[in-house]
Design an enzyme around this catalytic site. Structure first.
Site, short mmCIF file in Angstrom:
data_model
loop_
_atom_site.label_atom_id
_atom_site.label_comp_id
_atom_site.label_asym_id
_atom_site.label_seq_id
_atom_site.Cartn_x
_atom_site.Cartn_y
_atom_site.Cartn_z
CG ASP A 30 -2.10 0.81 1.38
OD1 ASP A 30 -3.21 0.65 1.12
OD2 ASP A 30 -1.87 2.21 1.14
CB ILE A 31 1.22 4.24 -2.65
CG1 ILE A 31 0.18 4.82 -2.34
CG2 ILE A 31 2.30 3.45 -2.88
CD1 ILE A 31 -0.11 5.32 -3.68
CD GLN A 93 -14.73 -1.70 -1.46
OE1 GLN A 93 -16.15 -1.92 -2.18
NE2 GLN A 93 -14.28 -2.17 -2.32
CG HIS A 99 -8.44 -3.21 -1.45
ND1 HIS A 99 -10.12 -2.66 -2.44
CD2 HIS A 99 -8.10 -3.12 -0.59
CE1 HIS A 99 -10.05 -1.87 -1.45
NE2 HIS A 99 -9.20 -1.77 -0.59
CG HIS A 101 -6.09 -3.51 3.29
ND1 HIS A 101 -5.79 -2.25 3.43
CD2 HIS A 101 -7.64 -2.64 3.18
CE1 HIS A 101 -6.53 -1.86 2.70
NE2 HIS A 101 -7.71 -1.26 2.67
P1 5GP Z 1 -9.70 1.32 1.18
O1 5GP Z 1 -10.11 1.41 1.72
O2 5GP Z 1 -10.54 1.16 -0.34
O3 5GP Z 1 -10.07 0.43 1.78
O4 5GP Z 1 -8.16 1.44 0.81
C1 5GP Z 1 -7.86 1.66 -0.42
C2 5GP Z 1 -6.05 1.68 -0.34
O5 5GP Z 1 -5.64 0.80 -1.42
C3 5GP Z 1 -5.78 2.67 0.67
O6 5GP Z 1 -4.75 2.28 1.59
C4 5GP Z 1 -4.87 3.32 -0.37
O7 5GP Z 1 -3.52 3.93 0.55
C5 5GP Z 1 -4.32 2.18 -1.14
N1 5GP Z 1 -4.36 2.48 -2.35
C6 5GP Z 1 -4.93 3.49 -3.09
N2 5GP Z 1 -4.10 4.10 -3.84
C7 5GP Z 1 -3.52 3.19 -4.78
C8 5GP Z 1 -2.17 2.74 -5.43
O8 5GP Z 1 -2.22 3.28 -6.86
N3 5GP Z 1 -1.50 2.46 -5.69
C9 5GP Z 1 -1.09 1.60 -4.18
N4 5GP Z 1 -0.35 0.53 -4.09
N5 5GP Z 1 -2.34 1.55 -3.25
C10 5GP Z 1 -3.22 2.91 -3.81
#
Ligand code: 5GP
Ligand code: ZN
Length: 142
Positions: A30-31, A93, A99, A101
Site C-alpha cells: 500500500d502506498i 471502501q 482488496h 489488507h
Molecule cells: P480501502 O479504503 O478501499 O480499503 O483502501 C484502499 C487502499 O488503497 C488505501 O489504503 C490506499 O492507500 C491504497 N491505494 C490507493 N491508491 C493506490 C495506488 O495507486 N497504489 C497503491 N499501492 N495503493 C493505493
C-alpha cells in the site's frame, strides 16, 4: 475495467511494489501504509467487493494471504497482523476493486487503528433479532 486504479496496476500501467503474483492474484505494498509491510492482495479479474467477487478468486486470495502473512512474519517479526477488507462507501471502501489488507504491527509500533475499537456491552434482544434476520435471509439464498 478501464478506469479502475487497481486494474491499471494489474496491467502494469501504474507502478507498484509487487510482492507476489500468480495467474489469479496480485499482492503489492500500500502506498499509504498504516504501518511498514501494509500489503494489499487483489484479484487480477476486476470485482468490486465481497458481494461481487467470484468464489475461485476469493479462495485464491485467502490462500495466498496465508503465504504472505508467513512471509511478513519472517521478514518483519510483527507482534500481530490485522486482515481487513472493506465493502462499500459506508465502510470507507475507497478503491472499488476487491482488496484484502494485511496490516502488520511491528515491534514497538503504535496500536493499529483498524484493530482498536471500544468494547461496549450489546443489547441481547436486539442482537438476537438481528441474528434471526440474517439467518432467515441466508435460508432464502443459495
Ligand atoms: P480501502 O479504503 O478501499 O480499503 O483502501 C484502499 C487502499 O488503497 C488505501 O489504503 C490506499 O492507500 C491504497 N491505494 C490507493 N491508491 C493506490 C495506488 O495507486 N497504489 C497503491 N499501492 N495503493 C493505493
Ligand atoms: Zn479493477
Amino acid at each position: 475495467m478501464e478506469d479502475c486504479i487497481f486494474c491499471k496496476i494489474v496491467r502494469g500501467e501504474i507502478p507498484s511494489f509487487k510482492v507476489y503474483e500468480d495467474d489469479k492474484v496480485l499482492a503489492f505494498e500500500d502506498i499509504n501504509p498504516i504501518s511498514p509491510g501494509h500489503t494489499l492482495i487483489i484479484p487480477k479479474r476486476h470485482a468490486r467487493d465481497l458481494w461481487e467477487i467470484p468464489d475461485e478468486d476469493l479462495t485464491a486470495i485467502h490462500l495466498v494471504s496465508k503465504r504472505i502473512i508467513r512471509a511478513i512474519k519472517t521478514a518483519l517479526n510483527p507482534t500481530g497482523v490485522a486482515c481487513v477488507q472493506l465493502n462499500g462507501p459506508g465502510a470507507n471502501q475507497v478503491v472499488p476493486h476487491y482488496h484484502l489488507h494485511l496490516v502488520p504491527r511491528v515491534p514497538g509500533g503504535p496500536e493499529l487503528p483498524v484493530a482498536a475499537w471500544e468494547i461496549k456491552e450489546g443489547d441481547m434482544g436486539a442482537i438476537q433479532q438481528t441474528a434471526g434476520r440474517i439467518a432467515a435471509a441466508l435460508k432464502g439464498s443459495s
